[in-house]
Design an enzyme around this catalytic site. Structure first.
Site, short mmCIF file in Angstrom:
data_model
loop_
_atom_site.label_atom_id
_atom_site.label_comp_id
_atom_site.label_asym_id
_atom_site.label_seq_id
_atom_site.Cartn_x
_atom_site.Cartn_y
_atom_site.Cartn_z
N ASP A 91 0.84 -1.19 0.00
CA ASP A 91 0.00 0.00 0.00
C ASP A 91 0.88 1.25 0.00
OD1 ASP A 91 -2.29 -1.50 0.08
OD2 ASP A 91 -2.57 -1.31 2.25
N ARG A 141 -4.39 -4.54 7.14
CA ARG A 141 -5.40 -3.59 7.62
C ARG A 141 -6.75 -4.27 7.84
NH1 ARG A 141 -7.27 -1.46 2.32
NH2 ARG A 141 -5.71 -2.14 0.81
#
Length: 297
Positions: free
Chosen positions: A41, A176
């Protein structure tokens, strides 16, 4: 200077996509054939193995897929991206004790099911989920089976409900999402605030060169070339086979060699295969013959 085939280990900075890193390296190395072994990310930092030249063919056949992350989190908050950069969806002021987290962690170890987040690169119907998410569209997703090899709470503050997890996991794991699901199981929600990949595919963060350090160097090409790891190191877990000069010639011409004539060849195994010119690629012994799995010459 020609850049050799192989692997360059980059410490990715925050704010860059994995493709941003590839774009920078194309300019520094003057090499178009570049790829990576797994997306990080933009907010994440750490180990990003970059494949160069013929090594790009290794991206889908890497034998070691385990990755390790150090992830920071906050409980009591959820966002649409499942990290601190997203729009807040819910908040809770319910206290969470460290003992409660430790009690929940075993539920997230081993083989578990995980639903890919909308803000991810997973494709559904030919479109990336993050593209749909940015349009405000949410689609049905299929849970995927992943493996969490290790999950440890390294630090936690009960006062502000922030902490750090050490996670070792299989390919395809969203850290996440793991934090989001842990927060949900605690009844307060949670989101990731920072992420650092400290190992991937057997390579560690100490082996990496920071992208900005390489970019700032006046002789980046020379420095990068010296740090490139040979392609065969990606497959070090496989045993080695050596061919003679004549066998090398036949193998490169597509001839299926008799395994009995190659020392150490065993039925059903995958091998790193070497000729008189060096590393040739991967092969498998099937029905008494040495057959090509992937060429890297």
């Amino acid at each position: 200077m020609t850049v050799p085939n192989g692997v360059l280990l980059i410490d990715k900075p925050s704010g860059y996509t994995s493709f941003d890193v590839i774009a920078v390296l194309r300019g520094l190395l003057h090499e178009k054939r570049l790829g990576h072994t797994g997306t990080l990310d933009p907010m994440a930092t750490g180990v990003l193995p970059v494949l160069i030249g013929k090594a790009t063919g290794a991206s889908d056949i890497l034998p070691i897929d385990e990755k390790t992350y150090r992830a920071e989190f906050v409980l009591g908050k959820t966002t649409d991206t499942q990290d601190i950069t997203g729009t807040v969806l819910s908040e809770s002021d319910k206290p969470v004790l460290e003992a409660e987290i430790l009690e929940k962690l075993p539920e997230f170890r081993g083989v578990i099911s995980q639903l890919p987040p909308m803000y991810s690169a997973v494709s559904v119907g030919g479109k990336r989920l993050y593209e749909l998410a940015r349009q405000g569209v949410s689609v049905e997703r299929t849970p995927r089976e992943i493996t969490i090899y290790n999950l440890t709470l390294e630090a936690y503050s009960e006062a502000d409900r922030t902490g750090t997890l050490l996670v070792s996991c299989s390919k395809g794991t969203y850290i996440r999402t793991l934090i989001n699901d842990l927060g949900d199981s605690l009844g307060v929600g949670g989101c990731m605030t920072a992420l650092r990949r400290i190992s991937a595919h057997g390579f560690k963060i100490d082996d990496c060169i920071p992208l900005e350090e390489l970019r700032a160097s006046e002789n980046a090409l020379e420095i990068a070339t010296k740090r490139i790891i040979p392609t065969d190191k990606l497959f070090g877990c496989y045993p080695r086979l050596n061919l003679s000069e004549a066998q090398t010639r036949m193998y490169k011409n597509g001839v299926k060699l008799d395994a009995k004539r190659v020392r150490g060849a065993h039925e059903g195994e995958i091998f790193r295969i070497y000729g008189d010119c060096g590393f040739l690629g991967l092969c498998r012994v099937t029905d008494g013959e040495i057959r090509i799995v992937k060429n890297f010459w």
